[in-house]
Enzyme design. Structure first.
Site, PDB file in Angstrom:
ATOM      1  N   GLU A  90       0.801  -1.231   0.000  1.00 10.59           N
ATOM      2  CA  GLU A  90       0.000   0.000   0.000  1.00 10.59           C
ATOM      3  C   GLU A  90       0.828   1.273   0.000  1.00 10.59           C
ATOM      4  OE1 GLU A  90      -1.021  -2.649   1.471  1.00 10.59           O
ATOM      5  OE2 GLU A  90      -3.139  -2.849   0.998  1.00 10.59           O
ATOM      6  N   HIS A 159     -10.420  -4.971  10.755  1.00  7.47           N
ATOM      7  CA  HIS A 159     -11.001  -4.737   9.434  1.00  7.47           C
ATOM      8  C   HIS A 159     -12.299  -3.950   9.498  1.00  7.47           C
ATOM      9  CE1 HIS A 159      -8.145  -7.900   8.478  1.00  7.47           C
ATOM     10  NE2 HIS A 159      -8.303  -7.627   7.194  1.00  7.47           N
TER      11      HIS A 159
END
Lengths: 361, 422
Positions: A90, A159
């Site tokens: 990322e 998450h």
């Protein structure tokens, strides 16, 4: 079967399923529905067609058709050059996207979920968000960071975080949090066309939800203004302000309250930065009561900001009761099903708080 | 077929200045047998008068390049024309003077915050720029005053940015670490973040199909950053024309390379990305290596890592005296024996590309320009308060910007030209 990538194709299938006669007369018509996923997909498709500089990068966006299928069919249509699968890095690919934007392209950088954007958050805030200001207005960064944000179902603590407060805290970024398909389409198109860095916070649980779509919302140049809220439901007794999935919670709560004679005005913020306080304040002037509803954590959240701004405005004197917030519980998200359900506000929670504000039993 | 030696002799004999040349000759790359020169000088001296004339070009040998996964590297025989030599000399000198002026301004407390000086590293920037095409890009971290100048900002634009005044290249709003110019993407404060950005800049070039490269610079300290390895991978995978440049000055702030890195052969750290090591104190070596790197990348072979071995005289920044983690002797040794400007000056004079007087004249010119810019940078005013909320957005959606207190909003303004607006 050919990739169903255009809005018109989606429409044909849905309308066939839902009604016998299907012709449009230019206004919103029962039967023209589109899921949020398809709304996003069609927006991406149209913007890529319109502007060669627009490209998508992220994990699984190409060959996999998108982890959540938002980019379905786009790699097949546009190829390797414009829909790019990245490795699981990322910080690296977000930085590459920002650099490409600095050098004139229009990247759409997908984070598989915004939880992973924390790995790249320096590039989002320090590289994308601040460069225009630091360069005294020379180097603007026309990038969109998009992906699902906030709680899903059963994905546990790492998450499930909502990043609305984190990103909307920073000047230099624009932050959008759409609810409906119309929001998704119009705002994603606006975000891609916008010359500033935009953080586009979607919601996984909304991807599959169908919404009514007007003809206008289906047209290729349909853009919604960033920073303007929408009144989803007018009412005169109480203002409910929220964004993303929580708008649904408010609409459900409004139905429940309506059966007891309380008419709620439900405001869908659509954007978190800029925050459309004009719409909120106008509504509170009318209803004199305010509840903000969000799924994110309470401390330093979106609701906290809205309440603070109401306190600082003339509209404070219009309040008949304190402005309060309904938020996710101040806990990391548990996996246990019943606990997970209890960690996020539900319509009855909003109803309970509303009744307290209104002095009802 | 003349040998290099003979060619050199012939060139010298073509000058009418043999006596002077012989006196000054300390040719670093001397391959000429001393006896022979002695003989010819004495034999020929009577035939030449001492009118002034210069060589049009000179050749030198660089130290060997070290290669990693490359079959061949840059040439070690380099040639420089008189015009080029004077230009590079002036550029390096200007950078040195700007940095010295900055150091002084910092000590006078007129420059605040961070101030990272490039003194000692001039050959790296000037050498790379010498090889760059007009539209090649470069991005670096925060030791960038010299780069800002090389990419087109006059000394005043750099110095006034450091003093935070309106003549600064970012109107004073960026400061030491955030300067920009066409094809120069800063000026970045977060160690390592500039490298993925640089790959992105090069990615855009490739996407558009132009043959421009991006030099993405980082130091030996930053070389351990994970994000750099992430983009080595993506640059190699996607064949991005990015030249990763590790400016190894031996120290990451106060930590020597050996204390920070398990492997200090930075030009090999790209692993599957080929690399080369170059003497960063030799401007011509850096130029040659950069030419090689540009050729490599633009021929579609993908990225390259280039390590320039260099040295910084100052500490990490102005708040670091730079002596707690290294000896003064070490600094002195480099200054005396390997200074990039002094050694290039010697090359120029010894090969008669220019005279000492001519270079002295350039010194004076540069001093005057930088002194004048320094004077202006001190006396210039700051931007007005109305610019506090200016250029937060290229397309602002709200006119009012929250101030420190409620009820007294600021008003957003647009001043800059937003190069990526449309």
């Amino acid at each position: 079967m050919a990739a169903l990538s255009t809005s018109k194709n989606m429409l044909k299938v849905t309308t066939k399923l839902l009604s016998r006669r299907c012709f449009s007369t230019g206004r919103a018509l029962a039967g023209q529905q589109m899921t949020v996923r398809d709304a996003l997909n069609s927006a991406l498709d149209e913007e890529m067609e319109r502007d060669d500089r627009v490209f998508i990068l992220g994990e699984e966006v190409a060959m996999y058709d998108g982890a959540y299928k938002v980019s379905r069919g786009l790699w097949k249509k546009y190829g390797d050059k414009r829909v790019i699968d990245t490795p699981i890095t990322e910080m690296g690919f977000a930085g590459i996207a920002v650099g490409a934007a600095m050098n004139g392209l229009r990247p759409v950088c997908e984070f598989m979920t915004f939880n992973f954007s924390m790995q790249a958050i320096d590039q989002v805030i320090n590289s994308a968000g601040k460069t225009f200001y630091m360069s005294a207005g020379e180097v603007n960064v026309p990038i969109v960071f998009r992906g699902p944000n906030g709680a899903a179902a059963g994905v546990a603590a790492q998450h499930s975080q909502c990043f609305g407060a984190w990103y909307s805290h920073c000047p230099g970024l624009k932050v959008i949090s759409p609810f409906s398909s119309e929001d998704a389409r119009g705002l994603l198109k606006a975000a891609i066309r916008d010359p500033d860095p935009v953080v586009f916070l979607e919601n996984e649980l909304l991807y599959g939800t169908p919404f009514e779509m007007s003809d206008e919302a289906l047209s290729k140049d349909f853009v919604l203004p960033i920073g303007k809220a929408k009144i989803e439901r007018p009412g005169q007794h109480l203002t409910l302000v929220s964004h993303s999935k929580a708008v649904d919670t408010c609409l459900e709560a409004a139905k429940l309250l309506a059966s007891e004679g309380v008419e709620c005005e439900v405001i869908n913020l659509r954007s978190l930065r800029p925050l459309d306080m004009d719409t909120v304040l106008k509504s509170v002037s009318k209803t004199h009561r305010l509840i903000t509803v969000e799924q994110g954590w309470p401390q330093s959240g979106i609701g906290a900001e809205i309440c603070a701004r109401v306190m600082e405005s003339e509209v404070f004197f219009q309040l008949d009761a304190p402005a309060v917030r309904v938020t996710g519980a101040d806990v990391p998200m548990p996996y246990t099903k019943s606990l997970e359900v209890a960690a996020i506000p539900l319509p009855p929670d909003v109803v309970r708080v509303a009744k307290k504000l209104l002095g009802l039993k | 077929m003349m040998s290099p030696t003979a060619r050199l002799v012939v060139r010298r004999l073509n000058q009418r200045n043999l006596a002077t040349w012989y006196e000054n000759s300390k040719d670093v790359a001397a391959k000429i047998v001393p006896d022979f020169m002695d003989m010819s000088a004495q034999a020929l001296a009577p035939f030449f008068t001492s009118t002034k004339s210069f060589a049009t070009e000179a050749s030198f040998e660089t130290r060997p390049f070290k290669l990693h996964k490359l079959e061949e590297g840059p040439k070690t025989s380099v040639t420089v024309t008189r015009d080029e030599a004077l230009k590079y000399y002036k550029q390096m000198l200007t950078i040195r003077r700007i940095e010295t002026a900055s150091g002084n301004l910092y000590k006078e407390k007129i420059i605040r915050g961070f101030c990272h000086l490039y003194s000692g590293q001039e050959a790296c920037a000037v050498g790379m720029k010498a090889a760059m095409k007009p539209a090649d890009a470069i991005i670096s971290a925060y030791r960038i005053h010299g780069w800002t100048y090389l990419m087109g900002v006059p000394p005043l634009g750099v110095l006034a940015e450091l003093t935070g005044r309106k003549s600064g290249c970012a109107r004073g709003k960026g400061g030491s670490m955030h300067m920009y110019a066409p094809h120069f993407f800063g000026g970045n404060g977060i160690v390592g973040a500039q490298v993925p950005l640089g790959v992105g800049v090069a990615f855009a070039s490739k996407y558009r199909g132009d043959d421009n490269v991006c030099f993405a610079l980082y130091g030996d300290g930053a070389a351990n950053q994970g994000q750099i390895f992430e983009v080595y991978n993506m640059a190699k995978l996607w064949n991005v024309p990015c030249i990763f440049v590790c400016e190894n000055n031996g120290y990451g702030m106060g930590t020597s390379a050996e204390r920070a890195a398990a492997s200090t052969t930075y030009y090999t750290r790209g692993d599957y990305v080929p690399g080369l090591w170059v003497d960063g104190m030799d401007i011509l070596a850096v130029r040659e290596a950069s030419r090689f790197a540009i050729e490599y990348c633009t021929s579609g072979k993908g990225p390259l890592v280039m390590e320039t071995a260099t040295y910084r005289y100052s500490g990490h920044s102005m708040s670091d005296p730079g002596t707690s983690y290294r000896t003064r002797d070490e600094i002195q040794e480099v200054r005396q024996n390997r200074d990039p400007i002094a050694s290039f000056k010697e090359k120029i004079i010894s090969t008669d590309l220019a005279s000492a007087d001519e270079l002295k004249a350039i010194d004076a010119e540069v001093k005057k320009e930088v002194d004048e810019a320094t004077r202006k940078a001190k006396s210039d005013s700051e931007i007005p308060m109305e610019e506090l909320p200016a250029d937060i957005y290229a397309a602002p959606l709200e006119e009012e910007i929250r101030n420190v207190a409620p009820w007294e909003p600021l008003r957003h303004k647009r001043i800059g030209s937003a190069v990526n607006l449309n």
